[in-house]
Design a protein around this motif. Structure first.
Motif, mmCIF file in Angstrom:
data_model
loop_
_atom_site.group_PDB
_atom_site.id
_atom_site.type_symbol
_atom_site.label_atom_id
_atom_site.label_comp_id
_atom_site.label_asym_id
_atom_site.label_seq_id
_atom_site.Cartn_x
_atom_site.Cartn_y
_atom_site.Cartn_z
ATOM 1 N N ASP A 113 -0.824 -14.258 18.689
ATOM 2 C CA ASP A 113 -2.061 -13.760 20.500
ATOM 3 C C ASP A 113 -3.255 -13.443 20.383
ATOM 4 O O ASP A 113 -4.161 -13.201 20.921
ATOM 5 N N ARG A 114 -2.596 -11.735 19.185
ATOM 6 C CA ARG A 114 -4.262 -10.934 19.611
ATOM 7 C C ARG A 114 -4.960 -11.366 17.985
ATOM 8 O O ARG A 114 -4.152 -12.076 17.016
ATOM 9 N N LYS A 115 -5.947 -11.251 18.161
ATOM 10 C CA LYS A 115 -6.717 -11.535 17.187
ATOM 11 C C LYS A 115 -6.352 -10.919 15.505
ATOM 12 O O LYS A 115 -7.225 -10.073 16.219
ATOM 13 N N THR A 116 -6.123 -11.704 14.541
ATOM 14 C CA THR A 116 -5.759 -11.168 14.173
ATOM 15 C C THR A 116 -6.412 -11.302 12.172
ATOM 16 O O THR A 116 -6.503 -12.901 12.436
ATOM 17 N N ALA A 117 -6.447 -10.475 11.475
ATOM 18 C CA ALA A 117 -6.438 -11.419 9.608
ATOM 19 C C ALA A 117 -5.466 -10.804 8.998
ATOM 20 O O ALA A 117 -5.108 -10.205 9.163
ATOM 21 N N GLN A 118 -5.828 -12.113 7.830
ATOM 22 C CA GLN A 118 -4.239 -11.480 6.918
ATOM 23 C C GLN A 118 -5.389 -10.839 5.904
ATOM 24 O O GLN A 118 -5.711 -12.490 5.780
ATOM 25 N N CYS A 119 -5.102 -10.317 4.946
ATOM 26 C CA CYS A 119 -4.723 -9.985 3.335
ATOM 27 C C CYS A 119 -4.543 -9.773 2.827
ATOM 28 O O CYS A 119 -3.591 -9.072 2.785
ATOM 29 N N PRO A 120 -4.319 -10.280 1.687
ATOM 30 C CA PRO A 120 -3.265 -10.544 0.899
ATOM 31 C C PRO A 120 -3.367 -8.944 0.179
ATOM 32 O O PRO A 120 -4.753 -9.497 -0.766
ATOM 33 N N VAL A 121 -2.899 -8.914 -0.761
ATOM 34 C CA VAL A 121 -2.611 -8.136 -1.645
ATOM 35 C C VAL A 121 -2.594 -7.794 -2.884
ATOM 36 O O VAL A 121 -1.398 -8.659 -2.550
ATOM 37 N N SER A 122 -2.675 -7.525 -3.852
ATOM 38 C CA SER A 122 -1.713 -6.527 -4.703
ATOM 39 C C SER A 122 -2.375 -5.585 -5.957
ATOM 40 O O SER A 122 -2.877 -4.504 -4.319
ATOM 41 N N MET A 123 -1.076 -5.203 -6.196
ATOM 42 C CA MET A 123 -0.972 -3.201 -6.614
ATOM 43 C C MET A 123 -1.239 -3.116 -7.563
ATOM 44 O O MET A 123 -0.853 -4.006 -9.040
ATOM 45 N N LYS A 124 -1.703 -1.689 -7.993
ATOM 46 C CA LYS A 124 -2.195 -0.855 -9.999
ATOM 47 C C LYS A 124 -1.873 -0.150 -8.991
ATOM 48 O O LYS A 124 -1.196 0.372 -7.986
ATOM 49 N N ASN A 127 -3.245 4.774 -12.419
ATOM 50 C CA ASN A 127 -4.253 4.027 -13.643
ATOM 51 C C ASN A 127 -5.224 2.736 -13.702
ATOM 52 O O ASN A 127 -5.195 2.901 -14.586
ATOM 53 N N GLY A 128 -4.972 2.077 -12.549
ATOM 54 C CA GLY A 128 -5.344 0.763 -12.859
ATOM 55 C C GLY A 128 -4.697 -0.399 -13.626
ATOM 56 O O GLY A 128 -5.322 -1.076 -13.666
ATOM 57 N N GLN A 129 -3.669 0.259 -13.370
ATOM 58 C CA GLN A 129 -2.697 -1.059 -14.377
ATOM 59 C C GLN A 129 -2.687 -1.851 -13.643
ATOM 60 O O GLN A 129 -1.412 -1.273 -12.203
ATOM 61 N N ALA A 130 -2.134 -2.748 -13.975
ATOM 62 C CA ALA A 130 -1.103 -3.907 -13.259
ATOM 63 C C ALA A 130 0.207 -3.176 -12.430
ATOM 64 O O ALA A 130 1.121 -2.897 -13.695
ATOM 65 N N ILE A 131 0.658 -3.234 -10.984
ATOM 66 C CA ILE A 131 2.747 -2.952 -11.258
ATOM 67 C C ILE A 131 3.168 -4.118 -12.122
ATOM 68 O O ILE A 131 3.290 -5.736 -11.897
ATOM 69 N N ALA A 133 6.145 -5.925 -11.579
ATOM 70 C CA ALA A 133 6.706 -6.148 -10.845
ATOM 71 C C ALA A 133 6.536 -6.500 -9.722
ATOM 72 O O ALA A 133 6.731 -7.516 -9.014
ATOM 73 N N ASP A 134 4.908 -7.510 -9.841
ATOM 74 C CA ASP A 134 3.882 -7.030 -8.699
ATOM 75 C C ASP A 134 4.730 -8.955 -9.439
ATOM 76 O O ASP A 134 3.843 -9.333 -10.272
ATOM 77 N N PRO A 135 4.314 -9.959 -8.314
ATOM 78 C CA PRO A 135 4.599 -11.168 -8.387
ATOM 79 C C PRO A 135 2.865 -12.354 -9.348
ATOM 80 O O PRO A 135 3.061 -12.619 -10.520
ATOM 81 N N ARG A 136 2.212 -11.717 -8.930
ATOM 82 C CA ARG A 136 1.112 -11.749 -9.029
ATOM 83 C C ARG A 136 0.870 -11.430 -10.747
ATOM 84 O O ARG A 136 -0.124 -12.789 -10.620
ATOM 85 N N HIS A 137 0.563 -10.561 -10.765
ATOM 86 C CA HIS A 137 0.686 -10.114 -12.073
ATOM 87 C C HIS A 137 1.378 -10.703 -13.242
ATOM 88 O O HIS A 137 0.836 -10.921 -14.576
ATOM 89 N N ILE A 138 2.890 -10.924 -12.623
ATOM 90 C CA ILE A 138 3.661 -11.822 -13.428
ATOM 91 C C ILE A 138 3.148 -13.312 -13.787
ATOM 92 O O ILE A 138 3.508 -13.654 -15.283
#
Length: 146
Positions: A113-124, A127-131, A133-138
């Motif tokens: 209903d409201r003007k909405t944007a979606q922004c997928p994220v990955s997490m680190k 220290n900048g290292q991939a998490i 458990a993050d499925p994108r990193h796996i």
């Protein structure tokens, strides 16, 4: 930062002394899509459940500057929303992870209903290292084997 893109001098942006203007991708998105009222930051947990949070549009700019954080333990919630012991993600103080926006997937929704944007994220981590458990990193680790 690698989340800053160069804007060509002929793009309509002003430049001084023939320098290329640098602009935040989140800021550019909001400029191109005026009136965005909400941004949904989304990630997928270890069990394939979409999670995230709603935020104001200015948080999109903050995210592309590396300033958006979410609880690390949220990757391993059980079906009741609790953090099971033994995952390695539950710590005293519930540490935050740094959310890295997936710029190529940033988009407007057409079903809200409201003007909405979606922004997928990955997490680190801090220290900048991939998490781990993050499925994108796996998935990336699997693809890197081929």
């Amino acid at each position: 930062m690698h989340y800053i893109q160069q804007i060509p001098l002929d793009s309509g942006y002003s430049a001084t002394n023939n320098k290329v203007i640098m602009k935040n991708i989140g800021q550019e998105f909001l400029y191109e899509h005026p009136g965005v009222e909400r941004v949904e930051f989304i990630y997928v947990d270890f069990n394939g459940v979409p999670r995230g949070k709603w935020a104001s549009p200015k948080t999109l700019i903050k995210a592309f500057d590396g300033g958006l954080r979410m609880p690390l333990s949220s990757y391993a919630l059980d079906i009741w929303g609790d953090n099971p012991e033994g995952t390695g993600l539950v710590m005293s103080g519930d540490a935050d992870a740094i959310c890295t926006p997936i710029a190529s997937s940033l988009a407007l929704t057409d079903w809200c209903d409201r003007k909405t944007a979606q922004c997928p994220v990955s997490m680190k981590d801090a220290n900048g290292q991939a998490i781990f458990a993050d499925p994108r990193h796996i998935l990336q680790r699997v693809l890197d084997q081929f």
